[in-house]
Design a protein around this motif. Structure first.
Motif, PDB file in Angstrom:
ATOM      1  N   HIS A 283      33.521   5.315 -41.485  1.00 17.47           N
ATOM      2  CA  HIS A 283      32.633   6.032 -42.409  1.00 17.47           C
ATOM      3  C   HIS A 283      32.885   5.590 -43.844  1.00 17.47           C
ATOM      4  O   HIS A 283      31.954   5.243 -44.568  1.00 17.47           O
ATOM      5  CB  HIS A 283      32.850   7.542 -42.277  1.00 17.47           C
ATOM      6  CG  HIS A 283      32.238   8.318 -43.412  1.00 17.47           C
ATOM      7  ND1 HIS A 283      30.878   8.532 -43.512  1.00 17.47           N
ATOM      8  CD2 HIS A 283      32.798   8.883 -44.524  1.00 17.47           C
ATOM      9  CE1 HIS A 283      30.630   9.204 -44.628  1.00 17.47           C
ATOM     10  NE2 HIS A 283      31.771   9.436 -45.250  1.00 17.47           N
ATOM     11  N   TRP A 284      34.161   5.577 -44.250  1.00 17.89           N
ATOM     12  CA  TRP A 284      34.456   5.251 -45.655  1.00 17.89           C
ATOM     13  C   TRP A 284      34.258   3.771 -45.958  1.00 17.89           C
ATOM     14  O   TRP A 284      33.844   3.414 -47.052  1.00 17.89           O
ATOM     15  CB  TRP A 284      35.862   5.731 -46.041  1.00 17.89           C
ATOM     16  CG  TRP A 284      35.856   7.212 -46.281  1.00 17.89           C
ATOM     17  CD1 TRP A 284      36.408   8.170 -45.496  1.00 17.89           C
ATOM     18  CD2 TRP A 284      35.197   7.898 -47.348  1.00 17.89           C
ATOM     19  NE1 TRP A 284      36.148   9.422 -46.016  1.00 17.89           N
ATOM     20  CE2 TRP A 284      35.407   9.277 -47.149  1.00 17.89           C
ATOM     21  CE3 TRP A 284      34.434   7.483 -48.446  1.00 17.89           C
ATOM     22  CZ2 TRP A 284      34.885  10.244 -48.008  1.00 17.89           C
ATOM     23  CZ3 TRP A 284      33.922   8.452 -49.315  1.00 17.89           C
ATOM     24  CH2 TRP A 284      34.158   9.810 -49.078  1.00 17.89           C
ATOM     25  N   LEU A 285      34.516   2.919 -44.959  1.00 18.58           N
ATOM     26  CA  LEU A 285      34.214   1.497 -45.183  1.00 18.58           C
ATOM     27  C   LEU A 285      32.706   1.335 -45.401  1.00 18.58           C
ATOM     28  O   LEU A 285      32.268   0.534 -46.232  1.00 18.58           O
ATOM     29  CB  LEU A 285      34.690   0.646 -44.012  1.00 18.58           C
ATOM     30  CG  LEU A 285      36.205   0.394 -43.962  1.00 18.58           C
ATOM     31  CD1 LEU A 285      36.589  -0.307 -42.664  1.00 18.58           C
ATOM     32  CD2 LEU A 285      36.658  -0.451 -45.175  1.00 18.58           C
ATOM     33  N   GLY A 286      31.914   2.116 -44.679  1.00 12.84           N
ATOM     34  CA  GLY A 286      30.461   2.084 -44.883  1.00 12.84           C
ATOM     35  C   GLY A 286      30.093   2.539 -46.281  1.00 12.84           C
ATOM     36  O   GLY A 286      29.259   1.930 -46.960  1.00 12.84           O
ATOM     37  N   GLU A 287      30.744   3.590 -46.742  1.00 12.81           N
ATOM     38  CA  GLU A 287      30.446   4.135 -48.075  1.00 12.81           C
ATOM     39  C   GLU A 287      30.698   3.104 -49.177  1.00 12.81           C
ATOM     40  O   GLU A 287      30.053   3.131 -50.220  1.00 12.81           O
ATOM     41  CB  GLU A 287      31.319   5.363 -48.356  1.00 12.81           C
ATOM     42  CG  GLU A 287      30.904   6.604 -47.596  1.00 12.81           C
ATOM     43  CD  GLU A 287      29.594   7.164 -48.109  1.00 12.81           C
ATOM     44  OE1 GLU A 287      29.515   7.471 -49.311  1.00 12.81           O
ATOM     45  OE2 GLU A 287      28.646   7.276 -47.300  1.00 12.81           O
ATOM     46  N   VAL A 288      31.674   2.218 -48.968  1.00 13.09           N
ATOM     47  CA  VAL A 288      31.980   1.227 -50.004  1.00 13.09           C
ATOM     48  C   VAL A 288      31.398  -0.157 -49.662  1.00 13.09           C
ATOM     49  O   VAL A 288      31.819  -1.171 -50.195  1.00 13.09           O
ATOM     50  CB  VAL A 288      33.509   1.101 -50.260  1.00 13.09           C
ATOM     51  CG1 VAL A 288      34.097   2.434 -50.674  1.00 13.09           C
ATOM     52  CG2 VAL A 288      34.234   0.565 -49.027  1.00 13.09           C
ATOM     53  N   ASP A 289      30.411  -0.142 -48.756  1.00 16.68           N
ATOM     54  CA  ASP A 289      29.721  -1.387 -48.363  1.00 16.68           C
ATOM     55  C   ASP A 289      30.692  -2.417 -47.809  1.00 16.68           C
ATOM     56  O   ASP A 289      30.613  -3.601 -48.164  1.00 16.68           O
ATOM     57  CB  ASP A 289      28.970  -2.000 -49.566  1.00 16.68           C
ATOM     58  CG  ASP A 289      27.994  -1.039 -50.185  1.00 16.68           C
ATOM     59  OD1 ASP A 289      27.409  -0.240 -49.420  1.00 16.68           O
ATOM     60  OD2 ASP A 289      27.813  -1.061 -51.410  1.00 16.68           O
ATOM     61  N   ALA A 290      31.613  -1.989 -46.986  1.00 19.58           N
ATOM     62  CA  ALA A 290      32.614  -2.928 -46.468  1.00 19.58           C
ATOM     63  C   ALA A 290      32.738  -2.845 -44.948  1.00 19.58           C
ATOM     64  O   ALA A 290      33.761  -3.230 -44.388  1.00 19.58           O
ATOM     65  CB  ALA A 290      33.959  -2.659 -47.134  1.00 19.58           C
ATOM     66  N   THR A 291      31.684  -2.385 -44.279  1.00 26.94           N
ATOM     67  CA  THR A 291      31.730  -2.262 -42.817  1.00 26.94           C
ATOM     68  C   THR A 291      32.070  -3.603 -42.174  1.00 26.94           C
ATOM     69  O   THR A 291      32.856  -3.673 -41.223  1.00 26.94           O
ATOM     70  CB  THR A 291      30.361  -1.763 -42.297  1.00 26.94           C
ATOM     71  OG1 THR A 291      30.048  -0.559 -42.991  1.00 26.94           O
ATOM     72  CG2 THR A 291      30.400  -1.496 -40.804  1.00 26.94           C
ATOM     73  N   ASP A 292      31.505  -4.666 -42.714  1.00 23.20           N
ATOM     74  CA  ASP A 292      31.714  -5.995 -42.110  1.00 23.20           C
ATOM     75  C   ASP A 292      33.137  -6.516 -42.327  1.00 23.20           C
ATOM     76  O   ASP A 292      33.508  -7.545 -41.789  1.00 23.20           O
ATOM     77  CB  ASP A 292      30.688  -6.988 -42.672  1.00 23.20           C
ATOM     78  CG  ASP A 292      30.684  -7.008 -44.191  1.00 23.20           C
ATOM     79  OD1 ASP A 292      30.987  -5.951 -44.796  1.00 23.20           O
ATOM     80  OD2 ASP A 292      30.410  -8.069 -44.773  1.00 23.20           O
ATOM     81  N   LEU A 293      33.924  -5.814 -43.130  1.00 20.31           N
ATOM     82  CA  LEU A 293      35.296  -6.275 -43.391  1.00 20.31           C
ATOM     83  C   LEU A 293      36.317  -5.554 -42.509  1.00 20.31           C
ATOM     84  O   LEU A 293      37.519  -5.807 -42.603  1.00 20.31           O
ATOM     85  CB  LEU A 293      35.671  -6.030 -44.861  1.00 20.31           C
ATOM     86  CG  LEU A 293      34.720  -6.614 -45.906  1.00 20.31           C
ATOM     87  CD1 LEU A 293      35.160  -6.199 -47.304  1.00 20.31           C
ATOM     88  CD2 LEU A 293      34.691  -8.139 -45.800  1.00 20.31           C
ATOM     89  N   ALA A 294      35.822  -4.655 -41.631  1.00 19.24           N
ATOM     90  CA  ALA A 294      36.727  -3.745 -40.904  1.00 19.24           C
ATOM     91  C   ALA A 294      37.859  -4.470 -40.181  1.00 19.24           C
ATOM     92  O   ALA A 294      39.004  -4.008 -40.191  1.00 19.24           O
ATOM     93  CB  ALA A 294      35.916  -2.909 -39.909  1.00 19.24           C
ATOM     94  N   ALA A 295      37.553  -5.618 -39.563  1.00 17.68           N
ATOM     95  CA  ALA A 295      38.569  -6.277 -38.728  1.00 17.68           C
ATOM     96  C   ALA A 295      39.456  -7.229 -39.526  1.00 17.68           C
ATOM     97  O   ALA A 295      40.440  -7.745 -39.003  1.00 17.68           O
ATOM     98  CB  ALA A 295      37.865  -7.035 -37.602  1.00 17.68           C
ATOM     99  N   ARG A 296      39.099  -7.474 -40.780  1.00 14.33           N
ATOM    100  CA  ARG A 296      39.856  -8.487 -41.547  1.00 14.33           C
ATOM    101  C   ARG A 296      41.171  -7.970 -42.090  1.00 14.33           C
ATOM    102  O   ARG A 296      41.276  -6.815 -42.483  1.00 14.33           O
ATOM    103  CB  ARG A 296      39.022  -8.942 -42.743  1.00 14.33           C
ATOM    104  CG  ARG A 296      37.985  -9.929 -42.329  1.00 14.33           C
ATOM    105  CD  ARG A 296      37.634 -10.767 -43.523  1.00 14.33           C
ATOM    106  NE  ARG A 296      36.217 -11.067 -43.443  1.00 14.33           N
ATOM    107  CZ  ARG A 296      35.534 -11.598 -44.427  1.00 14.33           C
ATOM    108  NH1 ARG A 296      36.113 -11.855 -45.581  1.00 14.33           N
ATOM    109  NH2 ARG A 296      34.267 -11.860 -44.274  1.00 14.33           N
ATOM    110  N   ARG A 297      42.122  -8.867 -42.149  1.00 13.06           N
ATOM    111  CA  ARG A 297      43.390  -8.532 -42.803  1.00 13.06           C
ATOM    112  C   ARG A 297      43.276  -8.811 -44.297  1.00 13.06           C
ATOM    113  O   ARG A 297      42.482  -9.662 -44.716  1.00 13.06           O
ATOM    114  CB  ARG A 297      44.499  -9.391 -42.226  1.00 13.06           C
ATOM    115  CG  ARG A 297      44.716  -9.045 -40.757  1.00 13.06           C
ATOM    116  CD  ARG A 297      46.155  -9.015 -40.446  1.00 13.06           C
ATOM    117  NE  ARG A 297      46.305  -8.464 -39.105  1.00 13.06           N
ATOM    118  CZ  ARG A 297      47.389  -8.620 -38.385  1.00 13.06           C
ATOM    119  NH1 ARG A 297      48.407  -9.283 -38.868  1.00 13.06           N
ATOM    120  NH2 ARG A 297      47.471  -8.090 -37.188  1.00 13.06           N
ATOM    121  N   PRO A 298      44.083  -8.134 -45.113  1.00  8.05           N
ATOM    122  CA  PRO A 298      43.995  -8.280 -46.578  1.00  8.05           C
ATOM    123  C   PRO A 298      44.062  -9.723 -47.071  1.00  8.05           C
ATOM    124  O   PRO A 298      43.393 -10.066 -48.044  1.00  8.05           O
ATOM    125  CB  PRO A 298      45.192  -7.464 -47.077  1.00  8.05           C
ATOM    126  CG  PRO A 298      45.351  -6.413 -46.028  1.00  8.05           C
ATOM    127  CD  PRO A 298      45.008  -7.077 -44.721  1.00  8.05           C
TER     128      PRO A 298
END
Ligand SMILES: Nc1ncnc2c1ncn2[C@@H]1O[C@H](COP(=O)(O)OP(=O)(O)OP(=O)(O)O)[C@@H](O)[C@H]1O
Length: 376
Positions: free
Chosen positions: A141-156
């Motif tokens: 949900h929060w990754l969606g709020e910050v437009d970062a859904t597509d980054l969910a699986a990535r490491r820093p």
């Protein structure tokens, strides 16, 4: 919502601050003013000598026999010790950082390197007792709020600075803090990434209670309801963002807002300038009720409204200040010409026509209609 008073003599800190629920307050101030120390005190990372803080009615800390409030003669009911006792240390309270409901987001995202973005964001909810599934749902949900859904699986390691900062914002918000502290969240980003992140912050911070330390007046204007200006550990100016930036009371705030600030005393003849009592600025409307004769006033003038000439201009309602040109700085389409008094934004064409350069004696002038006069 938040009540704070804190004194920390070794860092020169002495502040009292009140923040309403849902309010975003920008903290501005020169280097070393105590901005980060203030955030550290609220986050539980820096312990003041004396003071009290309460967030949503809960004490974050209560230290010392005297709070800064008491010293200023403003003891507040929120801080009242049970039974009015002021005997001190045995009654000290100090909640550790994780128990405060306060999230601090620093300039660097500081994500856990071995976890994916989603796992980073889920970390707070997991620690607070959410099931793996709930925490995962909240992270998405929060990754969606910050437009970062597509980054969910990535490491820093595979995130850009702006992407990492977005994930860090999601991580901070997923913990559902009652107070969010942002310490120059856009400072480490390149110029292209900052506006996108600023727009995102504007959206997600709308319902949050936030303190944001920034050096950028644009952050204050786009994100903050209110501005607090700190200097040498104290709050020297505060108010609604536009009021503070359009009617600065101090040189620091005027510089930040890119305004010329002239201070003086109002008289029936006009404003007598502090820096040179022989100069009297025409006061547009005499001595209005909020600026009676004898009161302190500020006069703000935009650099675009300051004219520079080599011969003395004449005219009614014109304020003319002779000064040596100190330096010229290109700023986009204009060149900022600084003197020991006023500064002006001129076009390169005008600079060339006047053959202006450092050390040249010139007349800086502005019309009364272009000056905003206000009580200090
Ligand atoms: N870890 C520390 N230990 C001791 N003194 C510190 C520490 N951090 C800051 N100070 C001192 O406390 C005062 C306030 O510093 P602080 O970093 O809070 O200011 P700031 O407004 O955040 O500055 P900047 O804009 O440069 O980050 C300064 O005099 C500074 O030297």
């Amino acid at each position: 919502m938040l009540h704070l008073s804190a004194r920390m003599p070794e860092r020169g800190l002495d502040v009292r601050l009140h923040v309403e629920r849902g309010e975003t307050v920008a903290i501005l101030g020169p280097n070393g003013a105590g901005k980060s120390t203030l955030l550290g005190v609220l986050a539980g990372l820096v312990r003041p000598e004396t003071g009290r803080a309460a967030l949503a009615g809960r004490a974050l800390f209560r230290l010392g026999s005297e709070s800064a409030d008491d010293q200023h003669g403003h003891a507040s009911r929120e801080f009242a010790a049970p039974g009015g006792s002021r005997t001190g240390r045995p009654q000290d309270t100090w909640l550790p950082p994780h128990a405060r409901g306060v999230a601090l987001l620093a300039q660097d995202a500081l994500l856990f390197p071995h976890l994916s973005s989603a796992a980073n964001v889920a970390f707070g909810p997991r620690s607070a007792g959410a099931t793996r599934r709930e925490a995962q749902a909240r992270a998405l949900h929060w990754l969606g709020e910050v437009d970062a859904t597509d980054l969910a699986a990535r490491r820093p390691a595979r995130l850009s600075g702006g992407q990492a900062q977005r994930v860090a914002v999601a991580r901070a918000l997923a913990a559902e803090p009652q107070l969010l502290l942002l310490d120059e969240p856009l400072a480490a980003l390149d110029v292209a990434a900052a506006p996108v992140l600023r727009r995102m912050l504007r959206r997600v911070l709308a319902d949050q209670t936030v303190l944001i330390v920034t050096h950028d007046v644009l952050d204050a204007l786009t994100l903050a309801d209110r501005v607090v200006v700190m200097h040498e550990g104290r709050i020297i100016e505060q108010g609604p963002t536009r009021d503070v930036l359009e009617r600065p009371r101090t040189r620091f705030t005027a510089d930040l807002a890119a305004l010329n600030l002239i201070t003086g005393t109002n008289t029936h003849a006009g404003v007598v300038m502090d820096a040179d009592a022989t100069v009297i600025l025409p006061c547009p409307s005499g001595a209005p009720a909020d600026m009676p004769a004898g009161s302190r006033v500020g006069v703000a003038v935009r650099p675009a409204n300051v004219l520079v000439s080599l011969t003395e201009p004449r005219g009614p309602n014109l304020t003319v200040l002779p000064a040596l040109v100190r330096d010229l700085e290109p700023r986009g389409d204009v060149v900022r010409v600084r003197s020991d008094g006023l500064f002006a934004d001129l076009t390169p064409r005008v600079i060339a026509d006047l053959d202006l350069g450092p050390g040249i004696r010139a007349y800086f002038s502005f019309a009364a209609v272009d000056a905003v006069t206000y009580p200090l």
